[in-house]
Write a protein that holds these residues in place. Structure first.
Motif, PDB file in Angstrom:
ATOM      1  N   GLY A  96       0.819  -1.207   0.000  1.00 15.93           N
ATOM      2  CA  GLY A  96       0.000   0.000   0.000  1.00 15.93           C
ATOM      3  C   GLY A  96       0.849   1.252   0.000  1.00 15.93           C
ATOM      4  N   ALA A  97       0.189   2.372   0.312  1.00 13.40           N
ATOM      5  CA  ALA A  97       0.844   3.682   0.302  1.00 13.40           C
ATOM      6  C   ALA A  97       1.366   4.025   1.691  1.00 13.40           C
ATOM      7  CB  ALA A  97      -0.127   4.752  -0.177  1.00 13.40           C
ATOM      8  N   TYR A  98       2.550   4.594   1.718  1.00 15.18           N
ATOM      9  CA  TYR A  98       3.191   5.065   2.942  1.00 15.18           C
ATOM     10  C   TYR A  98       3.770   6.445   2.654  1.00 15.18           C
ATOM     11  CZ  TYR A  98       2.576   0.355   4.571  1.00 15.18           C
ATOM     12  OH  TYR A  98       1.995  -0.835   4.957  1.00 15.18           O
ATOM     13  N   PHE A  99       4.075   7.168   3.710  1.00 15.93           N
ATOM     14  CA  PHE A  99       4.616   8.511   3.558  1.00 15.93           C
ATOM     15  C   PHE A  99       5.885   8.652   4.384  1.00 15.93           C
ATOM     16  CE2 PHE A  99       0.147   8.740   2.707  1.00 15.93           C
ATOM     17  CZ  PHE A  99       0.108   9.479   1.537  1.00 15.93           C
ATOM     18  N   ALA A 100       6.942   9.134   3.734  1.00 16.53           N
ATOM     19  CA  ALA A 100       8.183   9.457   4.425  1.00 16.53           C
ATOM     20  C   ALA A 100       8.133  10.949   4.733  1.00 16.53           C
ATOM     21  CB  ALA A 100       9.384   9.143   3.543  1.00 16.53           C
ATOM     22  N   LYS A 101       8.273  11.295   6.007  1.00 18.49           N
ATOM     23  CA  LYS A 101       8.224  12.702   6.410  1.00 18.49           C
ATOM     24  C   LYS A 101       9.563  13.098   7.005  1.00 18.49           C
ATOM     25  CE  LYS A 101       5.888  14.412  10.043  1.00 18.49           C
ATOM     26  NZ  LYS A 101       4.773  14.935  10.858  1.00 18.49           N
ATOM     27  N   LEU A 102      10.129  14.182   6.464  1.00 18.38           N
ATOM     28  CA  LEU A 102      11.402  14.705   6.928  1.00 18.38           C
ATOM     29  C   LEU A 102      11.149  15.965   7.741  1.00 18.38           C
ATOM     30  CD1 LEU A 102      14.538  14.536   6.802  1.00 18.38           C
ATOM     31  CD2 LEU A 102      14.396  16.086   4.854  1.00 18.38           C
ATOM     32  N   VAL A 103      11.607  15.952   8.989  1.00 13.93           N
ATOM     33  CA  VAL A 103      11.477  17.103   9.885  1.00 13.93           C
ATOM     34  C   VAL A 103      12.881  17.518  10.303  1.00 13.93           C
ATOM     35  CG1 VAL A 103      10.587  17.878  12.123  1.00 13.93           C
ATOM     36  CG2 VAL A 103       9.230  16.331  10.704  1.00 13.93           C
ATOM     37  N   VAL A 104      13.176  18.815  10.175  1.00 12.34           N
ATOM     38  CA  VAL A 104      14.466  19.351  10.572  1.00 12.34           C
ATOM     39  C   VAL A 104      14.209  20.469  11.582  1.00 12.34           C
ATOM     40  CG1 VAL A 104      16.602  20.462   9.818  1.00 12.34           C
ATOM     41  CG2 VAL A 104      15.468  18.800   8.329  1.00 12.34           C
ATOM     42  N   ASP A 105      14.800  20.346  12.758  1.00 14.87           N
ATOM     43  CA  ASP A 105      14.623  21.329  13.836  1.00 14.87           C
ATOM     44  C   ASP A 105      13.151  21.586  14.130  1.00 14.87           C
ATOM     45  OD1 ASP A 105      17.364  21.597  14.235  1.00 14.87           O
ATOM     46  OD2 ASP A 105      17.535  23.210  12.766  1.00 14.87           O
ATOM     47  N   ASP A 106      12.391  20.505  14.238  1.00  9.51           N
ATOM     48  CA  ASP A 106      10.955  20.545  14.577  1.00  9.51           C
ATOM     49  C   ASP A 106      10.093  21.249  13.524  1.00  9.51           C
ATOM     50  OD1 ASP A 106      11.245  19.099  16.946  1.00  9.51           O
ATOM     51  OD2 ASP A 106      11.755  20.917  18.060  1.00  9.51           O
ATOM     52  N   LYS A 107      10.589  21.382  12.295  1.00  9.92           N
ATOM     53  CA  LYS A 107       9.808  21.968  11.203  1.00  9.92           C
ATOM     54  C   LYS A 107       9.735  20.971  10.063  1.00  9.92           C
ATOM     55  CE  LYS A 107      11.069  26.653  12.353  1.00  9.92           C
ATOM     56  NZ  LYS A 107      11.871  27.807  11.982  1.00  9.92           N
ATOM     57  N   GLN A 108       8.523  20.688   9.601  1.00  5.73           N
ATOM     58  CA  GLN A 108       8.356  19.752   8.487  1.00  5.73           C
ATOM     59  C   GLN A 108       8.966  20.363   7.241  1.00  5.73           C
ATOM     60  OE1 GLN A 108       4.559  17.735   7.960  1.00  5.73           O
ATOM     61  NE2 GLN A 108       4.625  18.304   5.829  1.00  5.73           N
ATOM     62  N   LYS A 109       9.842  19.602   6.593  1.00  4.59           N
ATOM     63  CA  LYS A 109      10.539  20.099   5.410  1.00  4.59           C
ATOM     64  C   LYS A 109      10.110  19.412   4.129  1.00  4.59           C
ATOM     65  CE  LYS A 109      13.132  23.080   7.490  1.00  4.59           C
ATOM     66  NZ  LYS A 109      13.047  24.505   7.221  1.00  4.59           N
ATOM     67  N   ALA A 110       9.745  18.123   4.197  1.00  5.51           N
ATOM     68  CA  ALA A 110       9.367  17.409   2.983  1.00  5.51           C
ATOM     69  C   ALA A 110       8.586  16.162   3.332  1.00  5.51           C
ATOM     70  CB  ALA A 110      10.621  17.038   2.176  1.00  5.51           C
ATOM     71  N   VAL A 111       7.695  15.786   2.405  1.00  6.39           N
ATOM     72  CA  VAL A 111       6.927  14.543   2.519  1.00  6.39           C
ATOM     73  C   VAL A 111       6.963  13.859   1.161  1.00  6.39           C
ATOM     74  CG1 VAL A 111       4.671  13.520   2.960  1.00  6.39           C
ATOM     75  CG2 VAL A 111       5.412  15.481   4.295  1.00  6.39           C
ATOM     76  N   LYS A 112       7.175  12.552   1.165  1.00  6.90           N
ATOM     77  CA  LYS A 112       7.240  11.785  -0.079  1.00  6.90           C
ATOM     78  C   LYS A 112       6.351  10.556   0.065  1.00  6.90           C
ATOM     79  CE  LYS A 112       9.105  10.099  -3.920  1.00  6.90           C
ATOM     80  NZ  LYS A 112       8.922  10.667  -5.217  1.00  6.90           N
ATOM     81  N   ARG A 113       5.474  10.337  -0.907  1.00  2.00           N
ATOM     82  CA  ARG A 113       4.649   9.138  -0.920  1.00  2.00           C
ATOM     83  C   ARG A 113       5.476   7.978  -1.468  1.00  2.00           C
ATOM     84  NH1 ARG A 113      -0.302   8.111  -4.842  1.00  2.00           N
ATOM     85  NH2 ARG A 113       1.383   8.735  -6.181  1.00  2.00           N
ATOM     86  N   ILE A 114       5.367   6.835  -0.800  1.00  2.00           N
ATOM     87  CA  ILE A 114       6.086   5.625  -1.190  1.00  2.00           C
ATOM     88  C   ILE A 114       5.068   4.502  -1.329  1.00  2.00           C
ATOM     89  CG2 ILE A 114       7.859   3.973  -0.518  1.00  2.00           C
ATOM     90  CD1 ILE A 114       9.061   6.184   1.230  1.00  2.00           C
ATOM     91  N   ILE A 115       5.143   3.782  -2.428  1.00  2.00           N
ATOM     92  CA  ILE A 115       4.220   2.682  -2.673  1.00  2.00           C
ATOM     93  C   ILE A 115       4.969   1.359  -2.532  1.00  2.00           C
ATOM     94  CG2 ILE A 115       2.628   1.623  -4.321  1.00  2.00           C
ATOM     95  CD1 ILE A 115       1.769   4.411  -3.479  1.00  2.00           C
TER      96      ILE A 115
END
Length: 117
Positions: A96-115
Motif C-alpha cells: 500500500g501507500a506510505y509517507f516518508a516525512k522529513l522534519v528538521v529542527d521541529d519543522k516539516q521540510k518534505a513529505v514523499k509518498r512511497i508505494i
C-alpha cells in the motif's frame, strides 16, 4: 498557467497556498526514493543544507507512525536511508501507500509518498 504539458490542468492538484502561521517548506530539501513502487527495500535520499536535528519517519495511510529511520543531529550533506518495508517491531508491512516525512529542527521540510507492492 492552466496548461500542463499538452493538457489542461483540471485543478485537482492545485495548492491554494499556506495556512496562516504555516511556513513554506524549504524547496532545497527534497526526499527521493528509488525504486517507487518498491517490493522489498527502497532508499530514501535527501540533501541537508545546514546542520540541525533531523527526523525521518515513515507513516501509513492512516497517519500512524510505522518506523523512524533517522532521529539525530546532523551536519550538512547528502544522506541515504534504507527502508526494508518493516515496521518498528521488525514485521513486514502490508502492501500500500506510505509517507516518508522529513522534519528538521521541529519543522516539516518534505513529505514523499512511497508505494509498496
Amino acid at each position: 498557467p492552466r496548461i500542463y504539458g499538452e493538457t489542461v490542468d483540471m485543478g485537482a492538484y492545485e495548492w491554494p497556498g499556506y495556512a496562516v502561521g504555516e511556513e513554506p517548506m524549504n524547496e532545497r530539501i527534497r526526499l527521493t526514493s528509488a525504486p517507487n513502487p518498491f517490493r522489498n527495500e527502497t532508499v530514501i535520499s535527501f540533501q541537508l543544507p545546514q546542520t540541525g536535528i533531523v527526523n525521518l519517519t515513515i507513516y501509513n495511510i492512516k497517519g500512524q507512525k510505522v518506523i523512524t529511520l533517522l532521529d539525530a543531529y546532523s551536519s550538512p550533506g547528502n544522506f541515504h536511508a534504507n527502508w526494508k518495508g518493516l515496521d518498528r517491531h521488525g514485521y513486514p508491512v502490508s502492501n500500500g501507500a506510505y509517507f516518508a516525512k522529513l522534519v528538521v529542527d521541529d519543522k516539516q521540510k518534505a513529505v514523499k509518498r512511497i508505494i509498496k507492492f
